[in-house]
Enzyme design. Structure first.
Site, PDB file in Angstrom:
ATOM      1  N   ILE A 142       1.096  -1.366  -0.277  1.00  0.00           N
ATOM      2  CA  ILE A 142       0.123  -0.014  -0.012  1.00  0.00           C
ATOM      3  C   ILE A 142       0.355   1.378   0.202  1.00  0.00           C
ATOM      4  CG2 ILE A 142      -1.897  -1.302   1.239  1.00  0.00           C
ATOM      5  CD1 ILE A 142      -1.230  -0.200   4.005  1.00  0.00           C
ATOM      6  N   ASP A 143       0.539   2.129  -0.133  1.00  0.00           N
ATOM      7  CA  ASP A 143       1.549   3.386  -0.455  1.00  0.00           C
ATOM      8  C   ASP A 143       1.955   3.664   0.908  1.00  0.00           C
ATOM      9  OD1 ASP A 143       0.567   3.425  -3.201  1.00  0.00           O
ATOM     10  OD2 ASP A 143      -1.339   5.143  -2.535  1.00  0.00           O
ATOM     11  N   ARG A 144       2.889   4.554   0.501  1.00  0.00           N
ATOM     12  CA  ARG A 144       3.323   5.638   1.566  1.00  0.00           C
ATOM     13  C   ARG A 144       2.891   5.969   2.725  1.00  0.00           C
ATOM     14  NH1 ARG A 144       8.081   9.772   0.421  1.00  0.00           N
ATOM     15  NH2 ARG A 144       6.590  11.084   0.466  1.00  0.00           N
ATOM     16  N   ARG A 243      -7.848   6.647  -5.363  1.00  0.00           N
ATOM     17  CA  ARG A 243      -7.114   7.433  -5.072  1.00  0.00           C
ATOM     18  C   ARG A 243      -7.389   7.784  -7.089  1.00  0.00           C
ATOM     19  NH1 ARG A 243      -1.158   7.385  -3.817  1.00  0.00           N
ATOM     20  NH2 ARG A 243      -1.245  10.307  -4.017  1.00  0.00           N
TER      21      ARG A 243
END
Length: 307
Positions: A142-144, A243
Protein backbone atom coordinates in the site's frame (compact mmCIF):
# COMPACT_ATOMS: atom_id res chain seq x y z
CA UNK A 1 32.75 -9.86 -17.78
CA UNK A 2 31.35 -6.46 -16.88
CA UNK A 3 27.59 -6.12 -16.45
CA UNK A 4 25.77 -4.29 -19.28
CA UNK A 5 24.64 -0.77 -18.50
CA UNK A 6 20.94 0.12 -18.58
CA UNK A 7 20.13 3.07 -20.82
CA UNK A 8 17.00 5.20 -21.23
CA UNK A 9 16.37 7.60 -24.09
CA UNK A 10 13.55 10.15 -24.21
CA UNK A 11 12.41 13.09 -26.32
CA UNK A 12 10.86 15.99 -24.39
CA UNK A 13 7.26 16.80 -25.34
CA UNK A 14 5.73 20.27 -25.44
CA UNK A 15 3.77 19.49 -22.25
CA UNK A 16 7.04 19.04 -20.34
CA UNK A 17 8.72 22.21 -21.63
CA UNK A 18 10.30 24.42 -18.93
CA UNK A 19 10.18 21.67 -16.31
CA UNK A 20 13.35 21.10 -14.29
CA UNK A 21 15.26 18.13 -15.66
CA UNK A 22 15.07 16.25 -12.33
CA UNK A 23 11.28 16.60 -12.21
CA UNK A 24 10.99 15.67 -15.87
CA UNK A 25 13.02 12.49 -15.33
CA UNK A 26 10.95 11.67 -12.26
CA UNK A 27 7.84 11.62 -14.47
CA UNK A 28 9.53 9.61 -17.22
CA UNK A 29 11.25 6.98 -15.03
CA UNK A 30 8.76 6.13 -12.31
CA UNK A 31 10.87 3.33 -10.85
CA UNK A 32 13.55 5.74 -9.55
CA UNK A 33 13.18 8.31 -6.79
CA UNK A 34 13.74 12.00 -7.49
CA UNK A 35 16.66 12.15 -5.04
CA UNK A 36 18.36 9.22 -6.79
CA UNK A 37 17.84 10.91 -10.18
CA UNK A 38 19.44 14.09 -8.83
CA UNK A 39 22.45 12.01 -7.78
CA UNK A 40 22.68 10.55 -11.30
CA UNK A 41 22.56 14.08 -12.72
CA UNK A 42 25.40 15.17 -10.46
CA UNK A 43 27.38 12.02 -11.34
CA UNK A 44 27.21 12.78 -15.07
CA UNK A 45 24.88 9.90 -15.93
CA UNK A 46 22.43 12.18 -17.74
CA UNK A 47 23.02 14.11 -20.95
CA UNK A 48 20.73 16.31 -23.00
CA UNK A 49 21.50 16.58 -26.69
CA UNK A 50 24.84 14.94 -25.89
CA UNK A 51 25.86 17.47 -23.21
CA UNK A 52 25.98 17.30 -19.41
CA UNK A 53 23.48 19.52 -17.59
CA UNK A 54 22.82 20.66 -14.02
CA UNK A 55 19.77 19.50 -11.99
CA UNK A 56 18.36 23.03 -12.35
CA UNK A 57 18.28 22.81 -16.17
CA UNK A 58 14.82 23.42 -17.65
CA UNK A 59 14.03 21.20 -20.58
CA UNK A 60 12.95 22.37 -24.03
CA UNK A 61 10.60 20.66 -26.44
CA UNK A 62 12.44 18.09 -28.59
CA UNK A 63 15.40 17.90 -26.17
CA UNK A 64 16.90 14.41 -26.38
CA UNK A 65 17.56 12.98 -22.93
CA UNK A 66 19.92 10.05 -22.36
CA UNK A 67 20.10 8.38 -18.95
CA UNK A 68 22.70 5.69 -18.24
CA UNK A 69 22.22 3.71 -15.04
CA UNK A 70 25.28 2.26 -13.32
CA UNK A 71 25.41 -1.54 -12.92
CA UNK A 72 22.91 -2.72 -10.36
CA UNK A 73 24.35 -3.54 -6.97
CA UNK A 74 22.34 -5.80 -4.69
CA UNK A 75 21.96 -3.76 -1.51
CA UNK A 76 22.58 -5.24 1.89
CA UNK A 77 19.16 -4.74 3.45
CA UNK A 78 19.57 -4.60 7.21
CA UNK A 79 17.07 -5.57 9.93
CA UNK A 80 15.95 -2.53 11.92
CA UNK A 81 14.29 -2.47 15.32
CA UNK A 82 11.19 -0.57 14.20
CA UNK A 83 8.03 -1.09 16.29
CA UNK A 84 5.24 -2.93 14.46
CA UNK A 85 1.52 -2.88 15.16
CA UNK A 86 0.69 -6.55 14.59
CA UNK A 87 -2.94 -7.45 13.86
CA UNK A 88 -2.35 -11.18 13.37
CA UNK A 89 0.65 -13.51 13.25
CA UNK A 90 1.38 -17.23 13.01
CA UNK A 91 4.05 -19.44 11.40
CA UNK A 92 2.78 -18.66 7.87
CA UNK A 93 1.68 -15.03 7.75
CA UNK A 94 1.82 -11.73 9.58
CA UNK A 95 -0.64 -8.84 9.14
CA UNK A 96 0.64 -5.37 10.04
CA UNK A 97 -1.23 -2.12 10.66
CA UNK A 98 1.17 0.05 8.66
CA UNK A 99 1.66 3.64 9.87
CA UNK A 100 1.61 6.70 7.66
CA UNK A 101 4.95 7.53 6.06
CA UNK A 102 6.33 3.99 6.05
CA UNK A 103 7.39 2.58 2.67
CA UNK A 104 6.55 -1.09 2.12
CA UNK A 105 9.91 -2.20 0.73
CA UNK A 106 13.35 -0.75 -0.13
CA UNK A 107 13.92 1.01 -3.45
CA UNK A 108 16.89 2.81 -5.02
CA UNK A 109 17.94 5.62 -2.73
CA UNK A 110 15.64 4.39 0.07
CA UNK A 111 17.03 1.32 1.81
CA UNK A 112 16.10 1.89 5.46
CA UNK A 113 13.05 2.60 7.58
CA UNK A 114 10.82 0.38 5.43
CA UNK A 115 8.37 -2.32 6.45
CA UNK A 116 10.84 -4.91 5.12
CA UNK A 117 13.58 -3.64 7.46
CA UNK A 118 11.16 -3.96 10.38
CA UNK A 119 9.95 -7.42 9.32
CA UNK A 120 13.50 -8.70 8.97
CA UNK A 121 14.18 -7.71 12.58
CA UNK A 122 10.91 -9.15 13.88
CA UNK A 123 10.80 -12.37 11.83
CA UNK A 124 14.50 -13.09 11.37
CA UNK A 125 14.97 -15.45 8.43
CA UNK A 126 11.32 -16.50 8.43
CA UNK A 127 10.24 -14.55 5.36
CA UNK A 128 9.33 -15.78 1.88
CA UNK A 129 11.94 -15.22 -0.82
CA UNK A 130 9.80 -15.28 -3.96
CA UNK A 131 10.03 -11.50 -4.48
CA UNK A 132 13.82 -11.44 -4.04
CA UNK A 133 16.16 -9.80 -1.56
CA UNK A 134 14.52 -6.37 -1.93
CA UNK A 135 11.04 -7.56 -0.96
CA UNK A 136 11.26 -10.58 1.35
CA UNK A 137 7.79 -11.54 2.58
CA UNK A 138 6.04 -8.84 0.60
CA UNK A 139 3.06 -10.05 -1.46
CA UNK A 140 1.31 -6.72 -2.02
CA UNK A 141 1.86 -3.16 -0.92
CA UNK A 142 0.00 0.00 0.00
CA UNK A 143 1.19 3.55 -0.63
CA UNK A 144 3.60 5.23 1.77
CA UNK A 145 0.96 7.67 3.05
CA UNK A 146 -1.84 5.09 3.17
CA UNK A 147 -2.23 3.45 6.56
CA UNK A 148 -3.64 0.09 7.56
CA UNK A 149 -3.55 -3.64 6.87
CA UNK A 150 -0.81 -5.25 4.83
CA UNK A 151 0.01 -8.97 4.83
CA UNK A 152 3.48 -10.52 4.60
CA UNK A 153 4.34 -14.19 4.22
CA UNK A 154 6.92 -16.22 6.17
CA UNK A 155 7.46 -19.00 3.61
CA UNK A 156 7.17 -19.51 -0.13
CA UNK A 157 4.20 -21.86 0.12
CA UNK A 158 2.14 -19.24 1.98
CA UNK A 159 3.35 -16.55 -0.43
CA UNK A 160 2.21 -18.54 -3.47
CA UNK A 161 -1.24 -19.14 -1.97
CA UNK A 162 -1.86 -15.53 -0.89
CA UNK A 163 -0.61 -14.31 -4.28
CA UNK A 164 -3.13 -16.66 -5.96
CA UNK A 165 -5.96 -15.19 -3.89
CA UNK A 166 -4.86 -11.67 -4.81
CA UNK A 167 -4.78 -12.57 -8.49
CA UNK A 168 -8.25 -14.12 -8.29
CA UNK A 169 -9.58 -11.09 -6.36
CA UNK A 170 -10.85 -13.33 -3.55
CA UNK A 171 -9.21 -11.32 -0.77
CA UNK A 172 -11.44 -8.85 1.09
CA UNK A 173 -9.98 -5.35 1.07
CA UNK A 174 -12.09 -2.55 2.55
CA UNK A 175 -10.69 0.96 2.90
CA UNK A 176 -11.98 4.02 4.71
CA UNK A 177 -11.39 7.44 3.15
CA UNK A 178 -12.45 11.07 3.30
CA UNK A 179 -13.15 12.69 -0.06
CA UNK A 180 -13.65 16.27 -1.14
CA UNK A 181 -17.21 17.38 -1.87
CA UNK A 182 -20.54 15.71 -1.18
CA UNK A 183 -21.25 12.48 -3.00
CA UNK A 184 -24.75 12.48 -4.53
CA UNK A 185 -25.16 8.70 -4.50
CA UNK A 186 -25.07 6.84 -1.20
CA UNK A 187 -23.30 3.93 -2.86
CA UNK A 188 -22.07 2.87 -6.26
CA UNK A 189 -19.55 1.00 -8.37
CA UNK A 190 -16.78 2.50 -10.47
CA UNK A 191 -15.70 0.26 -13.32
CA UNK A 192 -12.98 1.58 -15.66
CA UNK A 193 -9.60 0.82 -17.17
CA UNK A 194 -6.61 2.21 -15.28
CA UNK A 195 -3.22 2.70 -16.90
CA UNK A 196 -0.19 4.95 -16.82
CA UNK A 197 -0.99 8.65 -17.27
CA UNK A 198 -0.19 9.61 -20.88
CA UNK A 199 2.05 12.56 -19.99
CA UNK A 200 2.80 12.36 -16.24
CA UNK A 201 4.44 8.97 -15.91
CA UNK A 202 4.46 8.98 -12.10
CA UNK A 203 0.66 9.07 -12.10
CA UNK A 204 -2.03 6.58 -13.02
CA UNK A 205 -5.21 7.54 -14.84
CA UNK A 206 -8.52 6.28 -16.16
CA UNK A 207 -7.80 5.42 -19.80
CA UNK A 208 -9.84 4.31 -22.80
CA UNK A 209 -7.43 1.58 -23.88
CA UNK A 210 -4.13 -0.09 -22.91
CA UNK A 211 -5.19 -0.25 -19.27
CA UNK A 212 -6.29 -2.92 -16.80
CA UNK A 213 -9.83 -3.37 -15.55
CA UNK A 214 -10.37 -1.67 -12.21
CA UNK A 215 -13.49 -2.05 -10.07
CA UNK A 216 -14.19 -0.14 -6.86
CA UNK A 217 -17.39 -0.37 -4.81
CA UNK A 218 -18.03 2.62 -2.54
CA UNK A 219 -20.54 3.44 0.20
CA UNK A 220 -21.12 6.69 2.08
CA UNK A 221 -20.57 6.42 5.83
CA UNK A 222 -21.19 10.06 6.74
CA UNK A 223 -21.76 13.41 5.05
CA UNK A 224 -20.04 16.61 6.18
CA UNK A 225 -20.45 20.12 4.78
CA UNK A 226 -17.64 19.97 2.24
CA UNK A 227 -16.41 16.39 2.61
CA UNK A 228 -17.73 12.82 2.67
CA UNK A 229 -16.55 9.88 4.76
CA UNK A 230 -16.73 6.70 2.68
CA UNK A 231 -15.89 3.01 2.59
CA UNK A 232 -14.34 1.52 -0.56
CA UNK A 233 -14.19 -2.18 -1.32
CA UNK A 234 -11.66 -3.22 -3.92
CA UNK A 235 -12.68 -5.89 -6.40
CA UNK A 236 -9.38 -5.41 -8.24
CA UNK A 237 -6.11 -3.99 -6.94
CA UNK A 238 -4.57 -1.57 -9.42
CA UNK A 239 -1.90 0.98 -8.48
CA UNK A 240 -3.52 4.02 -6.79
CA UNK A 241 -6.94 2.56 -7.69
CA UNK A 242 -9.08 4.30 -5.04
CA UNK A 243 -7.23 7.60 -5.45
CA UNK A 244 -7.66 7.53 -9.23
CA UNK A 245 -11.28 6.39 -9.15
CA UNK A 246 -12.46 8.99 -6.65
CA UNK A 247 -10.65 11.75 -8.56
CA UNK A 248 -12.35 10.43 -11.71
CA UNK A 249 -15.73 10.91 -9.98
CA UNK A 250 -14.76 14.48 -9.17
CA UNK A 251 -14.25 13.71 -5.47
CA UNK A 252 -10.49 13.30 -4.87
CA UNK A 253 -9.26 12.11 -1.48
CA UNK A 254 -8.70 14.83 1.08
CA UNK A 255 -4.96 15.48 1.31
CA UNK A 256 -4.15 13.84 -2.03
CA UNK A 257 -2.08 16.53 -3.73
CA UNK A 258 -1.22 14.18 -6.64
CA UNK A 259 -4.76 13.52 -7.85
CA UNK A 260 -6.55 16.37 -6.09
CA UNK A 261 -5.99 20.02 -5.12
CA UNK A 262 -2.38 21.05 -4.57
CA UNK A 263 -3.28 22.74 -1.28
CA UNK A 264 -5.15 21.36 1.71
CA UNK A 265 -6.90 23.29 4.52
CA UNK A 266 -5.68 20.73 7.07
CA UNK A 267 -2.13 19.81 8.05
CA UNK A 268 -2.03 16.33 6.54
CA UNK A 269 0.75 14.10 5.23
CA UNK A 270 -0.78 12.77 2.05
CA UNK A 271 -4.18 11.25 1.35
CA UNK A 272 -6.72 10.28 4.02
CA UNK A 273 -6.91 6.60 3.12
CA UNK A 274 -6.85 3.65 5.53
CA UNK A 275 -6.83 -0.07 4.69
CA UNK A 276 -9.24 -1.14 7.43
CA UNK A 277 -10.44 -4.68 6.67
CA UNK A 278 -8.27 -7.44 5.23
CA UNK A 279 -9.79 -10.90 4.81
CA UNK A 280 -8.19 -14.02 3.32
CA UNK A 281 -8.23 -17.79 3.48
CA UNK A 282 -5.36 -19.08 5.58
CA UNK A 283 -2.71 -20.69 3.33
CA UNK A 284 -2.44 -23.79 5.57
CA UNK A 285 -5.89 -24.35 7.08
CA UNK A 286 -8.08 -22.79 4.39
CA UNK A 287 -10.10 -21.08 7.13
CA UNK A 288 -11.25 -17.52 6.42
CA UNK A 289 -9.49 -14.89 8.56
CA UNK A 290 -10.29 -11.21 8.76
CA UNK A 291 -8.37 -8.40 10.46
CA UNK A 292 -9.67 -4.94 11.30
CA UNK A 293 -7.06 -2.19 11.60
CA UNK A 294 -8.20 0.65 13.92
CA UNK A 295 -8.27 4.08 12.34
CA UNK A 296 -5.08 6.07 13.04
CA UNK A 297 -5.25 8.90 15.54
CA UNK A 298 -4.96 11.65 12.91
CA UNK A 299 -7.92 10.18 11.01
CA UNK A 300 -10.15 10.08 14.11
CA UNK A 301 -9.18 13.65 15.04
CA UNK A 302 -10.02 14.82 11.53
CA UNK A 303 -13.44 13.15 11.66
CA UNK A 304 -14.12 14.99 14.94
CA UNK A 305 -13.09 18.34 13.43
CA UNK A 306 -15.27 17.79 10.35
CA UNK A 307 -18.22 16.81 12.53
Amino acid sequence: MSEALTEFHFVVTEEMEEERIDKCLNELVDSLSRSYLKKLLCDGSVTINGKLVKPSYRVKADDRISLVLPPAITPDIQPEDIPLSILYEDSDVIVINKPKGMVAHPAPGHYSGTLVNALMFHCGKELSGINGVMRPGIVHRIDRDTTGSIIACKNDRAHTEIARQLKEHSITRCYHAIVCGNLKEEEGTIRTLIGRHPSERKKMAVVNCNGKEAITHYKVLKHFNQYTYIECRLETGRTHQIRVHMAYLGHPLLGDTVYGPKSCPFRLEGQTLHAKILGFHHPSTGCYLETDAPLPEYFNRLLEVLD
